[in-house]
Write a protein that holds these residues in place. Structure first.
Motif, PDB file in Angstrom:
ATOM      1  N   PHE A 118       0.880  -1.612   0.377  1.00  0.00           N
ATOM      2  CA  PHE A 118       0.142  -0.140   0.193  1.00  0.00           C
ATOM      3  C   PHE A 118       0.958   0.957  -0.279  1.00  0.00           C
ATOM      4  CE2 PHE A 118       0.063   0.681   4.276  1.00  0.00           C
ATOM      5  CZ  PHE A 118       0.604   0.261   5.073  1.00  0.00           C
ATOM      6  N   GLN A 119       2.648   1.302   0.069  1.00  0.00           N
ATOM      7  CA  GLN A 119       3.043   1.983  -0.051  1.00  0.00           C
ATOM      8  C   GLN A 119       4.015   1.956  -0.751  1.00  0.00           C
ATOM      9  OE1 GLN A 119       6.019   3.359   2.198  1.00  0.00           O
ATOM     10  NE2 GLN A 119       6.263   5.344   2.316  1.00  0.00           N
ATOM     11  N   ARG A 120       4.703   2.952  -1.237  1.00  0.00           N
ATOM     12  CA  ARG A 120       5.983   2.307  -1.614  1.00  0.00           C
ATOM     13  C   ARG A 120       7.171   3.215  -1.538  1.00  0.00           C
ATOM     14  NH1 ARG A 120       5.464  -0.250  -6.750  1.00  0.00           N
ATOM     15  NH2 ARG A 120       5.366  -2.875  -5.468  1.00  0.00           N
ATOM     16  N   ARG A 121       8.508   3.909  -1.646  1.00  0.00           N
ATOM     17  CA  ARG A 121       9.169   4.229  -1.883  1.00  0.00           C
ATOM     18  C   ARG A 121       9.966   4.422  -2.624  1.00  0.00           C
ATOM     19  NH1 ARG A 121       8.151   9.115   1.413  1.00  0.00           N
ATOM     20  NH2 ARG A 121       8.789  10.423  -0.207  1.00  0.00           N
ATOM     21  N   LEU A 122      10.750   4.570  -3.747  1.00  0.00           N
ATOM     22  CA  LEU A 122      11.564   4.292  -4.593  1.00  0.00           C
ATOM     23  C   LEU A 122      12.835   5.241  -5.272  1.00  0.00           C
ATOM     24  CD1 LEU A 122      12.354   0.717  -6.255  1.00  0.00           C
ATOM     25  CD2 LEU A 122      10.526   2.267  -7.793  1.00  0.00           C
ATOM     26  N   ASN A 123      11.949   6.160  -5.504  1.00  0.00           N
ATOM     27  CA  ASN A 123      12.787   7.616  -6.635  1.00  0.00           C
ATOM     28  C   ASN A 123      13.043   8.726  -5.848  1.00  0.00           C
ATOM     29  OD1 ASN A 123      10.805   7.042  -7.910  1.00  0.00           O
ATOM     30  ND2 ASN A 123      11.659   5.646  -9.651  1.00  0.00           N
ATOM     31  N   GLY A 124      11.691   8.670  -5.459  1.00  0.00           N
ATOM     32  CA  GLY A 124      11.186  10.131  -5.657  1.00  0.00           C
ATOM     33  C   GLY A 124      11.233  10.736  -6.397  1.00  0.00           C
TER      34      GLY A 124
END
Ligand SMILES: [Ca+2]
Length: 424
Positions: free
Chosen positions: A259-265
């Motif tokens: 439900f959430q992903r941070r990866l590369n901005g």
């Protein structure tokens, strides 16, 4: 005399008429039966017309020759009569007339004249008979020739019939070759449909079992359900309630709704209440699924939470909670989390029971606006021990409380490279 050849000629005609009619009938029946259902109808029609034409010709010939024969017969009969009459007139002169010496010379002369005339007529008729006799072989030859034509034609027709039959068989075979694979494909499809139907029945049975044992709506753990029916790919799936979900089917046994992903901005996470309510971003990249969906899926039943994270040095860690729940909007998407295990440390316990805050809807316990200060949206308390929706700093070792922090793994303010939040 007349009776000598007339009956023989009639027999001759009748014989050929009979044979020819038999042939016509035979050929016609063969042609009709063979070509009634073929596509060679035109060729057959042409053949039939030609046979019909010959038949008509032959019939006309018969009628015409019959008239000839009738005429000859008539003439010969006449000659018979004349000759009979002549013989009658040549009877001897009655003896009583001779005795009386009462010979009527005039009568004798008349008789002589009659006789001469009759003889001339007889000679003439005889010549005519000879002529007619000569005609007979010609007529016969004509008929033989005509009959030969008919025979030849019938032979041609039969040969054509054979040819067309062969062609018809070839066409049939070609169709068979074309149709057979299609029939096989259809049969195969039917089998597949049966298999699919059986699989659907299995799934339905499975769903019933799951429902029975889970005690809550199975669609609240959609990725677990998908995994149970061998949908093992990490990818986007459609949730039956009308939105998309991303399933992680490989980490820790799979079945996780990410439900959430941070990866590369690439996605801005400094957003308002409405955005966090409805969700934003790209399910294959950076995103927030949406508090409304989180609440919908976790407010009922028991769920696990897992957070996977990576730093810029190639290390990874995780935090797992045996209980996770996001309440409804009327409860301000309150967080309930407990039962920590993992390698990253428990940086959520501090936030347990807190309401969700965005910069435009401040619900923290701090005197100031935590979301605004720490450039994020979270279950802030007197601000945070974790800030996973903070600013993405694509800078290894960046130390900032506005960054993506997880207090108990790295240094308090270390901004992470990668994060995934998921539940099942
Ligand atoms: Ca506040």
């Amino acid at each position: 005399m007349g009776k000598y050849f007339v009956p023989a000629s009639r027999k001759f005609y009748n014989k050929y008429l009979h044979i020819n009619m038999q042939l016509f009938c035979k050929v016609t029946v063969i042609l009709l039966s063979v070509f009634a259902s073929t596509s060679s109808a035109n060729e057959f029609d042409r053949l039939r017309l030609r046979v019909k034409h010959l038949e008509t010709r032959l019939n006309t010939e018969f009628t015409f020759r019959d008239e000839d024969i009738a005429e000859i017969t008539g003439r010969l009969d006449d000659i018979d009569k004349v000759l009979n009459a002549t013989i009658g007139k040549e009877r001897p002169i009655p003896s009583d007339a001779l005795k009386a010496g009462d010979i009527d010379f005039e009568t004798v002369d008349t008789m002589k004249e009659d006789f001469t005339r009759l003889r001339a007529a007889f000679t003439e008729e005889k010549t005519e008979i000879v002529r007619l006799r000569r005609e007979i072989p010609k007529i016969e030859n004509n008929l033989i020739s005509l009959n030969k034509d008919v025979k030849d034609y019938c032979e041609v027709a039969v040969n054509n019939t054979d040819h067309l039959l062969t062609r018809f068989e070839k066409v049939q075979n070609v169709h068979k070759d074309k149709i057979t694979p299609e029939i096989k494909a259809l049969e195969s499809m039917a089998e597949q449909v049966q298999l699919n139907t059986k699989q659907i029945e299995n799934i339905e049975t499975l769903v019933t079992v799951i429902l029975k044992h889970s005690g809550y709506s199975f669609w609240n753990s959609p990725c677990s359900l998908l995994r149970k029916i061998n949908q093992n790919e990490n990818k986007i799936y459609n949730h039956p309630k009308g939105f998309e979900i991303y399933c992680d089917q490989t980490t820790d046994g799979g079945g996780w709704v990410v439900f959430q992903r941070r990866l590369n901005g690439t996605t801005d996470f400094y957003r308002n209440w409405a955005d966090y309510k409805n969700g934003f971003g790209d399910l294959n990249g950076e995103f927030w699924l949406g508090n409304e969906h989180l609440s919908l899926l976790t407010s009922d039943g028991r769920h696990e939470l897992r957070i996977d994270m990576e730093d810029f040095e190639g290390n990874s860690a995780y935090a797992k909670y045996s209980k996770f729940k996001v309440y409804q909007e009327e409860d301000n998407y309150k967080l309930e989390v407990s039962g920590y295990s993992g390698t990253a440390g428990d940086s959520l316990d501090y936030h347990n029971g807190m309401m969700f805050s965005t910069y435009d809807r401040e619900q923290d316990t701090y005197s100031d606006n935590c979301a605004e200060i720490w450039h994020g949206a979270w279950w802030y308390k007197s601000c945070h021990f974790s800030n996973l929706n903070g600013q993405y700093y694509n800078q290894p070792g960046k130390m900032d409380y506005t960054g993506i922090n997880w207090r108990y793994w790295k240094n308090n303010s270390y901004s992470l490279k990668k994060v995934e939040m998921k539940f099942r």
